[in-house]
Motif scaffolding. Structure first.
Motif, PDB file in Angstrom:
ATOM      1  N   UNK A 103       0.231   2.496 -20.275  1.00 41.45           N
ATOM      2  CA  UNK A 103       0.375   1.455 -19.265  1.00 41.45           C
ATOM      3  C   UNK A 103       1.081   2.004 -18.027  1.00 41.45           C
ATOM      4  N   UNK A 104       2.081   2.892 -18.269  1.00 46.35           N
ATOM      5  CA  UNK A 104       2.809   3.477 -17.135  1.00 46.35           C
ATOM      6  C   UNK A 104       1.936   4.421 -16.310  1.00 46.35           C
ATOM      7  N   UNK A 105       1.003   5.068 -17.002  1.00 46.28           N
ATOM      8  CA  UNK A 105       0.222   6.121 -16.340  1.00 46.28           C
ATOM      9  C   UNK A 105      -0.673   5.602 -15.216  1.00 46.28           C
ATOM     10  N   UNK A 106      -0.889   4.301 -15.169  1.00 45.48           N
ATOM     11  CA  UNK A 106      -1.786   3.765 -14.147  1.00 45.48           C
ATOM     12  C   UNK A 106      -1.029   3.247 -12.917  1.00 45.48           C
ATOM     13  N   UNK A 107       0.319   3.299 -12.975  1.00 49.56           N
ATOM     14  CA  UNK A 107       1.089   2.617 -11.921  1.00 49.56           C
ATOM     15  C   UNK A 107       1.041   3.331 -10.569  1.00 49.56           C
ATOM     16  N   UNK A 108       1.072   4.668 -10.588  1.00 41.91           N
ATOM     17  CA  UNK A 108       1.109   5.408  -9.320  1.00 41.91           C
ATOM     18  C   UNK A 108      -0.122   5.080  -8.477  1.00 41.91           C
ATOM     19  N   UNK A 109      -1.271   5.125  -9.127  1.00 37.71           N
ATOM     20  CA  UNK A 109      -2.511   4.809  -8.423  1.00 37.71           C
ATOM     21  C   UNK A 109      -2.499   3.360  -7.926  1.00 37.71           C
ATOM     22  N   UNK A 110      -2.044   2.452  -8.799  1.00 37.44           N
ATOM     23  CA  UNK A 110      -2.004   1.033  -8.435  1.00 37.44           C
ATOM     24  C   UNK A 110      -1.089   0.820  -7.235  1.00 37.44           C
ATOM     25  N   UNK A 111       0.034   1.518  -7.232  1.00 37.06           N
ATOM     26  CA  UNK A 111       0.984   1.385  -6.118  1.00 37.06           C
ATOM     27  C   UNK A 111       0.342   1.848  -4.809  1.00 37.06           C
ATOM     28  N   UNK A 157      -8.398  -0.123  -6.608  1.00 40.27           N
ATOM     29  CA  UNK A 157      -8.663   0.185  -5.203  1.00 40.27           C
ATOM     30  C   UNK A 157      -9.494  -0.917  -4.557  1.00 40.27           C
ATOM     31  N   UNK A 158     -10.040  -1.789  -5.385  1.00 40.00           N
ATOM     32  CA  UNK A 158     -10.929  -2.804  -4.835  1.00 40.00           C
ATOM     33  C   UNK A 158     -10.334  -4.199  -4.835  1.00 40.00           C
ATOM     34  N   UNK A 159      -9.188  -4.369  -5.490  1.00 37.62           N
ATOM     35  CA  UNK A 159      -8.640  -5.718  -5.560  1.00 37.62           C
ATOM     36  C   UNK A 159      -7.114  -5.679  -5.630  1.00 37.62           C
ATOM     37  N   UNK A 160      -6.476  -6.331  -4.680  1.00 35.09           N
ATOM     38  CA  UNK A 160      -5.018  -6.319  -4.577  1.00 35.09           C
ATOM     39  C   UNK A 160      -4.312  -6.993  -5.737  1.00 35.09           C
ATOM     40  N   UNK A 161      -4.947  -8.020  -6.307  1.00 39.07           N
ATOM     41  CA  UNK A 161      -4.308  -8.708  -7.429  1.00 39.07           C
ATOM     42  C   UNK A 161      -4.341  -7.819  -8.668  1.00 39.07           C
ATOM     43  N   UNK A 162      -5.497  -7.157  -8.888  1.00 39.94           N
ATOM     44  CA  UNK A 162      -5.595  -6.225 -10.015  1.00 39.94           C
ATOM     45  C   UNK A 162      -4.590  -5.090  -9.841  1.00 39.94           C
ATOM     46  N   UNK A 163      -4.395  -4.647  -8.582  1.00 44.47           N
ATOM     47  CA  UNK A 163      -3.447  -3.569  -8.315  1.00 44.47           C
ATOM     48  C   UNK A 163      -2.029  -4.016  -8.653  1.00 44.47           C
ATOM     49  N   UNK A 164      -1.661  -5.210  -8.192  1.00 46.11           N
ATOM     50  CA  UNK A 164      -0.309  -5.712  -8.468  1.00 46.11           C
ATOM     51  C   UNK A 164      -0.088  -5.887  -9.970  1.00 46.11           C
ATOM     52  N   UNK A 184       2.857 -11.055 -15.551  1.00 46.45           N
ATOM     53  CA  UNK A 184       1.682 -10.209 -15.292  1.00 46.45           C
ATOM     54  C   UNK A 184       1.136  -9.733 -16.634  1.00 46.45           C
ATOM     55  N   UNK A 185       0.119 -10.394 -17.057  1.00 47.48           N
ATOM     56  CA  UNK A 185      -0.405 -10.213 -18.403  1.00 47.48           C
ATOM     57  C   UNK A 185      -1.641  -9.322 -18.369  1.00 47.48           C
ATOM     58  N   UNK A 186      -1.800  -8.602 -19.442  1.00 39.09           N
ATOM     59  CA  UNK A 186      -2.915  -7.663 -19.478  1.00 39.09           C
ATOM     60  C   UNK A 186      -3.640  -7.799 -20.813  1.00 39.09           C
ATOM     61  N   UNK A 187      -4.933  -7.977 -20.776  1.00 38.44           N
ATOM     62  CA  UNK A 187      -5.681  -8.103 -22.026  1.00 38.44           C
ATOM     63  C   UNK A 187      -6.822  -7.094 -22.029  1.00 38.44           C
TER      64      UNK A 187
END
Lengths: 443, 253
Positions: free
Chosen positions: A26-34, A138-145, A183-186
């Motif tokens: 889960x942590x590994x995706x944060x840099x890109x999301x940020x 990269x395509x959606x700000x809500x998904x990024x947050x 912020x929930x993830x399924x």
């Protein structure tokens, strides 16, 4: 970008705490999301996918975040009694974004159903293969947050060939003593030739403001069948931003329904790719909204392979000053010959103040396709009302029958009979005002 | 003889255009009245006004139904008081099942009369009994109201609803239109089976055909918004043979 900056600052302050309490995957995706979030921020109404809901203001109020992962000392069985008669499910609970561990119905061997945080630590390779692969930050700000802050949620993994007959029910309860953001993830993975029915019920327990973002990624393997039903019964003080991503492989079947019975402000995005030959999708939504409730469904269905079928049906009943929006885009790629696609949106405005927005879109790059779409917005049929009155049915009851009939078309699509019956009952209660504020389904 | 309906100098308009220009009509309990007349004379308007269709505005006159001021009642109250209209064009209501529709109607009526709601079993038994009156197929009873019904089935369904609600006064508005001979017989037989000395009927029709089955006590001719002639059953036969021209001449129209 002022609101966005607050969240970026918050992330920088809390980053080590977030990471400390969360699995590596889960942590590994944060840099890109940020990076993606910094670049694009929240979607604006200039984005054709977000014409009807202004996202940034929803994030303006102050919300608490449970970054330290404090446990919620509540037994959901005691506070939550949602018995659907004749519908036996394998019942699970989630508080905010945390899986409730004490519920352990038995599922077939090899099936994983539990905390995403824990299971991604136990099965890093498996989760790594799927996590964040559909929700493109990269395509959606809500998904990024969501990706930036996500710490837990659900993993549902069904291994090759396993067919689960009994529906699985996941009750997601929002509960807090202060205004809370979740912020929930399924992550739902059905390998080839599997079958499952999953019912997800969203509830709010406390009279505080809730803001929830939810990213659901669903992989449906070759020849697999998934029935995915979402039922929202939250309070007027809740804001829900739900992003559903589904990828369907060849010969797979998905029946997906989003039912909004009671809410505050809801934005649902369904982004579905028919990636394999001969996949079938039935996508539907229903909303009953009154007072100042808002419901916005955006669907994107991509026909990327030949011989796929998609059928969409969305129906709203809007009363008082409620606002309902439906925007749906169907994209048929050049290779997707013999595509069959139908999209229907029908809305009923019970008052002059209620507003319905509808925007169907078709983009076709293949030449052998059958695509149609239709949208209508209207009032209750005066002739039908009068006819019923001459049979002794008073105005209120007549309106109720007509409104129920209107949305029942969506409910009748659902293939679990007991759930259908239950929904008919809930819809009736809703129209009678007996579901004005759901307190953990005291029905 | 008990007077059940007393229409006095009734005027009504639709969109500002006057259609009924002073109707006078009195009915006694148990009677069958036929209302005939050329197209556009106001027959359907009369039935619409009696059941309270909001599209029509009553501009003058009064209607007493069992001594009550009918025009002051809402359409649903008129139904509860025992007034029924078999529609010329029954309305389709997609998504509302016949069972649900009728159960609601019957129980609303019972509530008005201070009776408790029927149980599911009682209601289904009642449905079964009344369905037999017009030979209505069980399949239709399980479908949405009038949706996908043929013309004949719609009319039979109207009489079925009449059987369920047991009105004191039924208005049959061109119930014979669009029916073949067999369907006409079934519908008319149904109406006759439901007839008691206490129930009354207004039959609006163009043709003698229906009146062969449902024998009228009185026949009225409506022309240009007024009742211009009233006589016994023989008038209907005369109209069948001679048409309306002689009446138009008589009234100087």
């Amino acid at each position: 970008m002022r609101v966005e900056q607050d969240y970026i600052t918050l992330f920088h302050q809390a980053e080590s705490l977030i990471n400390e309490n969360t699995s590596e995957i889960l942590n590994s995706r944060r840099a890109q999301a940020l990076a993606n979030f910094k670049e694009q921020g929240f979607p604006t109404r200039k984005d054709e996918r977000y014409l009807y809901t202004d996202i940034a203001p929803l994030f303006e109020p102050n919300y608490g975040l449970n970054i330290r992962r404090l446990q919620i000392p509540v037994n959901p069985y005691k506070v939550f009694r949602c018995d659907v008669p004749n519908l036996t499910t394998s019942l699970y609970f989630m508080h905010n974004d945390s899986f409730y561990h004490h519920a352990q119905p038995s599922l077939p061997d090899g099936v994983l159903f539990g905390s995403l945080n824990e299971l991604s630590a136990q099965y890093p390779e498996l989760v790594n293969k799927f996590y964040g692969r559909l929700a493109d930050t990269s395509k959606d700000g809500i998904a990024a947050l969501n990706t930036l802050f996500a710490q837990d949620g659900l993993l549902c993994y069904i291994p090759h060939g396993v067919r689960i007959e009994k529906p699985i029910q996941l009750v997601k309860i929002l509960r807090a003593d202060v205004d809370l953001m979740v912020n929930r993830r399924l992550l739902i993975v059905l390998e080839d030739n599997t079958e499952a029915s999953l019912l997800m019920c969203d509830h709010t327990m406390d009279d505080v403001n809730f803001l929830s973002t939810q990213v659901i990624e669903v992989f449906v393997g070759k020849g697999a069948t998934l029935r995915l039903y979402g039922l929202e019964e939250t309070s007027e003080r809740s804001t829900r931003l739900s992003q559903l991503y589904i990828r369907q492989e060849a010969g797979s079947t998905v029946q997906c329904s989003d039912l909004t019975l009671h809410n505050g402000t809801t934005r649902n995005t369904s982004d579905i790719s028919l990636a394999g030959k001969g996949a079938t999708l039935s996508l539907s939504g229903m909303a009953i909204a009154d007072k100042r409730q808002q419901i916005d469904n955006y669907t994107f269905v991509e026909h990327a392979a030949p011989d796929c079928t998609s059928e969409e049906l969305y129906k709203y009943v809007l009363d008082d000053e409620a606002v309902g929006a439906f925007a749906g885009k169907v994209l048929v790629r050049p290779d997707a010959q013999r595509t069959s696609s139908r999209q229907t949106n029908r809305n009923l405005c019970a008052t002059r103040q209620a507003r319905a927005y509808s925007q169907p879109q078709l983009e076709i790059y293949a030449d052998d396709v059958k695509c149609s779409h239709g949208a209508t917005t209207g009032q209750l049929d005066e002739n039908a009302l009068f006819y019923m009155k001459t049979r002794g049915i008073a105005e209120r009851e007549a309106r109720l029958l007509l409104m129920s009939a209107f949305v029942n078309e969506v409910i009748d699509n659902i293939s679990l009979e007991a759930l259908r019956d239950r929904l008919h009952l809930l819809v009736d209660k809703r129209f009678r005002g007996e579901l004005a504020r759901c307190k953990g389904c005291s029905c | 003889m008990k007077t059940i309906l007393e229409i006095k100098d009734l005027h009504a308009s639709v969109n500002g255009k006057e259609i009924l220009k002073g109707i006078n009509l009195t009915m006694n309990e148990g009677e069958v009245h036929a209302v005939m007349g050329p197209n556009g004379s106001g027959k359907s308007t009369l039935s619409s006004v009696l059941v309270g269709n909001p599209a029509f505005e009553v501009t003058k006159g009064s209607v007493l139904f069992y001594g009550k001021d009918l025009l002051a009642l809402s359409p649903e109250e008129r139904s509860h008081e025992g007034l029924f209209l078999s529609f010329q064009y029954p309305v389709e209501i997609p998504g509302v099942s016949m069972v649900n529709f009728m159960r609601t109607a019957v129980n609303e009526q019972r509530k008005y009369r201070g009776l408790s709601a029927l149980t599911a079993a009682e209601f289904l038994k009642l449905m079964r009994e009344k369905r037999a009156v017009v030979e209505l197929d069980n399949k239709l009873a399980n479908r949405s109201v009038n949706e996908g019904f043929s013309g004949g089935e719609k009319k039979r369904n109207e009489i079925f609803q009449m059987a369920m609600l047991e009105p004191r006064l039924s208005i049959l508005d061109e119930t014979d239109s669009g029916l073949d001979i067999d369907a006409l017989r079934i519908v008319a037989d149904g109406v006759n089976k439901l007839k008691t000395p206490q129930t009354s009927c207004i039959v609006i029709t163009h043709y003698q055909r229906l009146l062969d089955y449902i024998k009228p006590d009185v026949v009225h001719v409506l022309y240009k918004g007024r009742i211009v002639k009233t006589a016994g059953a023989e008038l209907a036969l005369e109209l069948e043979q001679r048409g309306y021209d002689w009446i138009k001449e008589e009234v100087g129209g």
